[in-house]
Design an enzyme around this catalytic site. Structure first.
Site, short mmCIF file in Angstrom:
data_model
loop_
_atom_site.label_atom_id
_atom_site.label_comp_id
_atom_site.label_asym_id
_atom_site.label_seq_id
_atom_site.Cartn_x
_atom_site.Cartn_y
_atom_site.Cartn_z
N ASP A 221 10.84 2.37 -2.89
CA ASP A 221 9.99 1.64 -3.83
C ASP A 221 8.53 1.93 -3.52
O ASP A 221 8.11 1.96 -2.35
CB ASP A 221 10.26 0.13 -3.69
N ASN B 185 -1.58 0.16 -11.10
CA ASN B 185 -1.68 0.06 -12.57
C ASN B 185 -2.86 -0.81 -12.99
O ASN B 185 -3.61 -0.45 -13.91
CB ASN B 185 -0.39 -0.52 -13.14
N HIS C 142 -2.52 2.37 -16.40
CA HIS C 142 -1.13 2.81 -16.40
C HIS C 142 -1.01 4.34 -16.42
O HIS C 142 -0.01 4.89 -15.96
CB HIS C 142 -0.39 2.21 -17.60
N ASP D 156 1.38 6.36 -14.04
CA ASP D 156 2.34 7.38 -14.47
C ASP D 156 2.19 8.65 -13.64
O ASP D 156 3.18 9.28 -13.26
CB ASP D 156 2.14 7.70 -15.96
N GLU E 173 9.18 1.50 -10.55
CA GLU E 173 8.68 2.31 -9.44
C GLU E 173 9.72 2.48 -8.34
O GLU E 173 9.39 2.75 -7.18
CB GLU E 173 7.40 1.67 -8.85
#
Length: 254
Positions: free
Chosen positions: A116, A124, A129, A133, A159
């Site tokens: 994770d 973010n 965002h 990404d 994630e």
């Protein structure tokens, strides 16, 4: 392809002209029916004038149908890939990874790693965002670069990532997870403002020996939560199933 089409048009036109000529000759043989040469020539010319355009139209339709068939085949391949692959990272999606891992566990023992991204919400929120990404894509690339023959990987969602590894023992599986963690910690993902984001991973490792996939995932998740509690950016391995069962037995007897 074009020369073949021209040959087909010539063949179709020639067949039509030949059939027309044969028909006129047969009619000319009928008693009392005179067939002027001019009429024969006219019939052949009409056959030629009609059959050539018709053959060209049919050829174009055939080419169009062939092109549509190719487009449909390509669209099916894209749809099949979309159904199996996460569009952002290029890894297999959760359903496919779970299916492949279950099949692999039926054939051999291995180790499941659940990873994770640490503080992903802050990435973010702080950088947008789009940068988040980029981080996921970079981590997906790092995971694929660390895979060996027979290993599996996938994006479990958000994630979170999953890997199924073949390893000789728990130390080797833990070391593989640590290599991935260090690879990700060495990343420097560019932001839109010209800065850099250095992501980190927390990882949980569990052996699959004699366990169902839900149980293995539960154990890997628990190890992952331990990694988070220990400060993140680290790897925690769940106890080997045999050792864990022995500890439970000792606890019960005590």
């Amino acid at each position: 392809m074009k020369s073949q089409g021209l040959r087909n048009v010539a063949a179709g036109t020639g067949l039509s002209v030949a059939a027309t000529s044969l028909l006129l000759q047969v009619v000319a043989l009928v008693p009392g029916f005179a067939m002027p040469v001019q009429l024969v020539v006219l019939g052949v010319m009409v056959a030629l004038a009609v059959s050539a355009p018709v053959c060209i139209v049919l050829l174009r339709q055939q080419a169009r149908i062939s092109a549509l068939h190719d487009e449909l085949a390509q669209a099916f391949k894209r749809l099949e890939r979309t159904a199996r692959v996460d569009g952002m990272t290029g890894l297999t999606n959760r359903d496919v990874f779970i299916e492949m891992t279950r099949d692999a566990m039926a054939d051999r023992d291995g180790w499941l790693i659940v990873a994770d991204v640490d503080h992903f919400k802050q990435i973010n929120d702080g950088f947008g965002h789009g940068v988040g990404d980029r981080v996921l894509v970079a981590i997906g690339d790092a995971i694929q670069s660390n895979l060996r023959a027979g290993d599996l990987c996938g994006r479990l969602g958000g994630e979170e990532f999953g890997l199924f590894l073949q390893a000789r023992n728990g130390r080797e599986a833990h070391a593989a997870a640590e290599r991935l963690r260090r690879t990700v910690a060495d990343l420097a993902v560019s932001t839109f403002a010209g800065g850099k984001v250095v992501p980190t991973l927390s990882l949980g490792v569990s052996a699959t020996h004699g366990l169902s996939l839900p149980e293995v995932m539960r154990r890997a998740d628990e190890a992952l939560y331990d990694a988070k509690r220990q400060g993140r950016n680290c790897t925690v391995s769940a106890p080997e199933p045999a050792i864990e069962n022995h500890l439970r037995l000792v606890s019960i007897q005590g």
